[in-house]
Scaffold this motif. Structure first.
Motif, PDB file in Angstrom:
ATOM      1  N   LEU A  83      11.111   0.106  -3.735  1.00  0.00           N
ATOM      2  CA  LEU A  83      10.496  -1.216  -3.653  1.00  0.00           C
ATOM      3  C   LEU A  83       9.165  -1.063  -2.941  1.00  0.00           C
ATOM      4  CD1 LEU A  83      13.450  -3.544  -2.613  1.00  0.00           C
ATOM      5  CD2 LEU A  83      12.446  -3.262  -4.870  1.00  0.00           C
ATOM      6  N   LYS A  84       8.194  -1.824  -3.367  1.00  0.00           N
ATOM      7  CA  LYS A  84       6.866  -1.767  -2.771  1.00  0.00           C
ATOM      8  C   LYS A  84       6.669  -3.024  -1.924  1.00  0.00           C
ATOM      9  CE  LYS A  84       5.082   0.632  -6.820  1.00  0.00           C
ATOM     10  NZ  LYS A  84       6.143   0.527  -7.824  1.00  0.00           N
ATOM     11  N   LEU A  85       6.290  -2.818  -0.675  1.00  0.00           N
ATOM     12  CA  LEU A  85       5.960  -3.918   0.217  1.00  0.00           C
ATOM     13  C   LEU A  85       4.448  -3.928   0.382  1.00  0.00           C
ATOM     14  CD1 LEU A  85       8.653  -3.328   2.983  1.00  0.00           C
ATOM     15  CD2 LEU A  85       8.874  -4.630   0.866  1.00  0.00           C
ATOM     16  N   VAL A  86       3.846  -5.086   0.166  1.00  0.00           N
ATOM     17  CA  VAL A  86       2.394  -5.200   0.223  1.00  0.00           C
ATOM     18  C   VAL A  86       2.026  -6.276   1.241  1.00  0.00           C
ATOM     19  CG1 VAL A  86       0.283  -5.652  -1.089  1.00  0.00           C
ATOM     20  CG2 VAL A  86       2.241  -4.581  -2.222  1.00  0.00           C
ATOM     21  N   ALA A  87       1.119  -5.929   2.136  1.00  0.00           N
ATOM     22  CA  ALA A  87       0.576  -6.891   3.094  1.00  0.00           C
ATOM     23  C   ALA A  87      -0.908  -7.026   2.840  1.00  0.00           C
ATOM     24  CB  ALA A  87       0.819  -6.425   4.527  1.00  0.00           C
ATOM     25  N   VAL A  88      -1.362  -8.257   2.710  1.00  0.00           N
ATOM     26  CA  VAL A  88      -2.781  -8.544   2.526  1.00  0.00           C
ATOM     27  C   VAL A  88      -3.256  -9.224   3.808  1.00  0.00           C
ATOM     28  CG1 VAL A  88      -4.507  -9.714   1.117  1.00  0.00           C
ATOM     29  CG2 VAL A  88      -2.402  -8.857   0.047  1.00  0.00           C
ATOM     30  N   THR A  89      -4.260  -8.643   4.443  1.00  0.00           N
ATOM     31  CA  THR A  89      -4.773  -9.223   5.680  1.00  0.00           C
ATOM     32  C   THR A  89      -6.121  -9.880   5.425  1.00  0.00           C
ATOM     33  OG1 THR A  89      -5.947  -7.235   6.382  1.00  0.00           O
ATOM     34  CG2 THR A  89      -3.635  -7.437   7.045  1.00  0.00           C
ATOM     35  N   ALA A  90      -6.405 -10.886   6.230  1.00  0.00           N
ATOM     36  CA  ALA A  90      -7.681 -11.592   6.111  1.00  0.00           C
ATOM     37  C   ALA A  90      -8.625 -11.199   7.229  1.00  0.00           C
ATOM     38  CB  ALA A  90      -7.425 -13.102   6.140  1.00  0.00           C
ATOM     39  N   ASP A  91      -8.241 -10.218   8.014  1.00  0.00           N
ATOM     40  CA  ASP A  91      -8.995  -9.838   9.205  1.00  0.00           C
ATOM     41  C   ASP A  91      -9.395  -8.368   9.106  1.00  0.00           C
ATOM     42  OD1 ASP A  91      -9.988  -9.353  11.722  1.00  0.00           O
ATOM     43  OD2 ASP A  91      -8.222 -10.082  12.791  1.00  0.00           O
ATOM     44  N   ASP A  92     -10.673  -8.098   9.199  1.00  0.00           N
ATOM     45  CA  ASP A  92     -11.151  -6.712   9.165  1.00  0.00           C
ATOM     46  C   ASP A  92     -10.752  -5.935  10.409  1.00  0.00           C
ATOM     47  OD1 ASP A  92     -12.321  -6.977   6.711  1.00  0.00           O
ATOM     48  OD2 ASP A  92     -14.328  -7.358   7.484  1.00  0.00           O
ATOM     49  N   GLU A  93     -10.436  -6.629  11.467  1.00  0.00           N
ATOM     50  CA  GLU A  93     -10.134  -5.976  12.739  1.00  0.00           C
ATOM     51  C   GLU A  93      -8.666  -5.579  12.885  1.00  0.00           C
ATOM     52  OE1 GLU A  93     -12.620  -5.163  14.824  1.00  0.00           O
ATOM     53  OE2 GLU A  93     -13.891  -6.005  13.261  1.00  0.00           O
ATOM     54  N   VAL A  94      -7.824  -5.928  11.934  1.00  0.00           N
ATOM     55  CA  VAL A  94      -6.399  -5.611  12.045  1.00  0.00           C
ATOM     56  C   VAL A  94      -6.222  -4.096  12.019  1.00  0.00           C
ATOM     57  CG1 VAL A  94      -5.854  -5.717   9.581  1.00  0.00           C
ATOM     58  CG2 VAL A  94      -4.101  -6.264  11.238  1.00  0.00           C
ATOM     59  N   ARG A  95      -5.329  -3.606  12.868  1.00  0.00           N
ATOM     60  CA  ARG A  95      -5.104  -2.162  12.965  1.00  0.00           C
ATOM     61  C   ARG A  95      -3.947  -1.747  12.063  1.00  0.00           C
ATOM     62  NH1 ARG A  95      -4.496  -2.574  19.024  1.00  0.00           N
ATOM     63  NH2 ARG A  95      -2.486  -1.768  18.410  1.00  0.00           N
TER      64      ARG A  95
END
Length: 107
Positions: A83-95
């Motif tokens: 299974l593939k888990l995908v996270a899309v962030t809206a913040d360039d600063e996320v580590r």
């Protein structure tokens, strides 16, 4: 905000998705106000080819940053059951470590 699974989702996570073995979307949820869900479907779909490339060369289930777009960064995690888990962030600063933790807890 929090997810039904009890995970605390930082406001920096714009979308989480679970993709099945046959690249079929099983779950997609947006965590931003006025989110265009169809746009996130396209963003997640765009990451699927990169999953195959990364899995072939990387033993870690957390695949890291798959690709950046203008407004978002897309991260991936492959479970042992494919299974593939995908996270899309809206913040360039996320580590990477923060996203890794969220996806690990989700898994």
């Amino acid at each position: 905000a929090s997810m039904a699974t009890g995970l605390a989702i930082e406001p920096r996570i714009a979308c989480l998705a679970v993709i099945g073995r046959a690249n079929n979307p099983l779950f997609l949820r947006c965590y931003t106000e006025n989110a265009d869900e169809l746009r996130f479907h396209y963003i997640v779909h765009g990451a699927l080819d990169i999953f195959d490339e990364r899995v072939a060369t990387q033993p870690d289930p957390f695949l890291g940053l798959l690709y950046p777009s203008v407004d978002h960064r897309v991260f991936g995690y492959m479970t042992s059951s494919r299974l593939k888990l995908v996270a899309v962030t809206a913040d360039d600063e996320v580590r990477d470590a923060e996203v890794r933790q969220v996806l690990f807890q989700l898994h």
